[in-house]
Design a protein around this motif. Structure first.
Motif, PDB file in Angstrom:
ATOM      1  N   SER A  42      34.599  34.272  43.703  1.00 59.62           N
ATOM      2  CA  SER A  42      34.961  35.395  44.557  1.00 59.62           C
ATOM      3  C   SER A  42      36.470  35.631  44.542  1.00 59.62           C
ATOM      4  CB  SER A  42      34.475  35.145  45.984  1.00 59.62           C
ATOM      5  OG  SER A  42      34.835  36.213  46.829  1.00 59.62           O
ATOM      6  N   TYR A  96      39.805  37.433  47.037  1.00 62.35           N
ATOM      7  CA  TYR A  96      39.455  36.883  48.346  1.00 62.35           C
ATOM      8  C   TYR A  96      38.339  35.858  48.194  1.00 62.35           C
ATOM      9  CZ  TYR A  96      41.922  40.981  50.181  1.00 62.35           C
ATOM     10  OH  TYR A  96      42.863  41.937  50.464  1.00 62.35           O
ATOM     11  N   LYS A 127      33.858  44.753  39.264  1.00 65.19           N
ATOM     12  CA  LYS A 127      35.251  44.988  39.643  1.00 65.19           C
ATOM     13  C   LYS A 127      35.394  46.345  40.329  1.00 65.19           C
ATOM     14  CE  LYS A 127      39.952  45.471  37.995  1.00 65.19           C
ATOM     15  NZ  LYS A 127      40.854  45.700  36.877  1.00 65.19           N
ATOM     16  N   LEU A 150      34.134  46.266  43.951  1.00 66.44           N
ATOM     17  CA  LEU A 150      35.069  45.642  44.891  1.00 66.44           C
ATOM     18  C   LEU A 150      36.248  46.550  45.192  1.00 66.44           C
ATOM     19  CD1 LEU A 150      34.981  42.076  43.359  1.00 66.44           C
ATOM     20  CD2 LEU A 150      34.234  42.678  45.661  1.00 66.44           C
ATOM     21  N   ALA A 151      36.790  47.181  44.151  1.00 71.92           N
ATOM     22  CA  ALA A 151      37.944  48.053  44.352  1.00 71.92           C
ATOM     23  C   ALA A 151      37.576  49.261  45.210  1.00 71.92           C
ATOM     24  CB  ALA A 151      38.499  48.514  43.004  1.00 71.92           C
ATOM     25  N   SER A 161      37.834  39.048  43.092  1.00 69.31           N
ATOM     26  CA  SER A 161      38.227  40.006  44.136  1.00 69.31           C
ATOM     27  C   SER A 161      39.571  39.726  44.793  1.00 69.31           C
ATOM     28  CB  SER A 161      37.156  40.034  45.236  1.00 69.31           C
ATOM     29  OG  SER A 161      37.185  38.830  46.008  1.00 69.31           O
ATOM     30  N   MET A 165      28.790  37.201  41.526  1.00 69.95           N
ATOM     31  CA  MET A 165      29.483  38.010  42.523  1.00 69.95           C
ATOM     32  C   MET A 165      28.656  39.232  42.908  1.00 69.95           C
ATOM     33  SD  MET A 165      32.212  37.810  44.288  1.00 69.95           S
ATOM     34  CE  MET A 165      33.099  38.849  45.455  1.00 69.95           C
ATOM     35  N   ARG A 215      37.470  48.707  48.907  1.00 69.49           N
ATOM     36  CA  ARG A 215      38.773  48.762  49.574  1.00 69.49           C
ATOM     37  C   ARG A 215      39.305  50.196  49.661  1.00 69.49           C
ATOM     38  NH1 ARG A 215      39.228  43.742  46.698  1.00 69.49           N
ATOM     39  NH2 ARG A 215      40.267  44.677  44.922  1.00 69.49           N
ATOM     40  N   TRP A 224      34.469  38.018  52.525  1.00 66.05           N
ATOM     41  CA  TRP A 224      33.506  39.113  52.389  1.00 66.05           C
ATOM     42  C   TRP A 224      32.394  39.009  53.429  1.00 66.05           C
ATOM     43  CZ3 TRP A 224      35.117  43.126  49.998  1.00 66.05           C
ATOM     44  CH2 TRP A 224      36.058  42.987  48.977  1.00 66.05           C
TER      45      TRP A 224
END
Length: 268
Positions: A205, A211, A93, A96-97, A209, A169, A100, A216
């Protein structure tokens, strides 16, 4: 590889995003001042007390530090990060964060703890005569990562991500980070490598995420293409060939679809 090469400590962001640190994750604590930069196509500002974690340095462009900017940066190789990461699926997690937005706003207590963590890694790195130096460095980097997890969970909350989903993931993103999107941009190919169905991969996914898997794949591809388009020494045909497009015309349509302009217009 020597431990001094697994961990590199700098007091500048110079070199971030270059080939010199292509296999390193960067952890930057802003000690004073501010620095503007472009990350993942968006303008960001690193301010005093902020922590920035960059997994993929190629996402960083146009680093513009203010005159009073001071920073401490710890670079750690991907391999050593894997050795040092605790057995927790929270890292997916966070990964992914941070893709961004790599900047975390720390409060006063977190800032002080982070500063001490950085100093501990630096001090342990200097202990070249320690008989258990490798284990020592793994432990010090692990403490750093555990605190990063805690900072991040306070900012964004903790999700109960099933271990199987987190593993899938993580493996999917690792393939993308290794550049497989240059040859393979079909969800089916990744699903086959992960021994799951394309539908399941996209569901995982999306759940983790927000998305689908295709997002991705295209995101990594577009970021790489846009970086190469800025290198005017590379022809469009050369870039098209690097990504295995069937023709320059197909490459041009892909760029138009995902960047909103043609390759010529993007290059300006």
């Amino acid at each position: 590889m020597a431990e001094a090469e697994n961990i590199i400590i700098k007091d500048t962001l110079d070199g971030l995003g270059t080939d010199a640190y292509s296999d390193y994750l960067a952890h930057a604590l802003c000690l004073a001042g501010s620095c503007r930069l472009k990350y993942n196509g968006e303008e960001r500002e690193l301010q005093a007390g902020d922590l920035m974690i960059v997994r993929k340095g190629k996402l960083v462009e146009r680093i513009r530090p203010a005159d009073d900017f001071r920073v401490k940066v710890i670079y750690v190789t991907s391999e050593f990060i894997v050795l040092s990461t605790p057995l927790s699926n929270y890292g997916v997690k966070g990964q992914l964060a941070l893709f961004r937005n790599p900047i975390m706003k720390l409060d006063a207590g977190q800032r002080e703890l982070c500063r001490r963590d950085f100093e501990m890694v630096e001090a342990r790195l200097a202990q070249t005569d320690h008989h258990f130096r490798r284990d020592l460095l793994i432990a010090s980097v692990q403490m750093l990562i555990i605190d990063f997890f805690d900072f991040h969970s306070h900012l964004y909350g903790v999700d109960n991500i099933p271990l199987q989903s987190a593993t899938i993931m993580s493996r999917f993103l690792n393939m993308l980070e290794n550049g497989t999107y240059r040859e393979h941009r079909e969800v089916n190919w990744y699903a086959d490598k992960l021994c799951v169905t394309p539908k399941y991969l996209s569901e995982v996914s999306r759940k983790i995420s927000g998305y689908a898997a295709n997002y991705w794949i295209n995101r990594y591809t577009v970021l790489d293409i846009s970086r190469l388009l800025r290198d005017k020494s590379l022809t469009f045909v050369c870039i098209s060939d690097l990504f295995g497009f069937s023709s320059p015309a197909y490459f041009s349509r892909y760029v138009q679809q995902h960047l909103g302009v043609s390759p010529t217009e993007y290059r300006g």
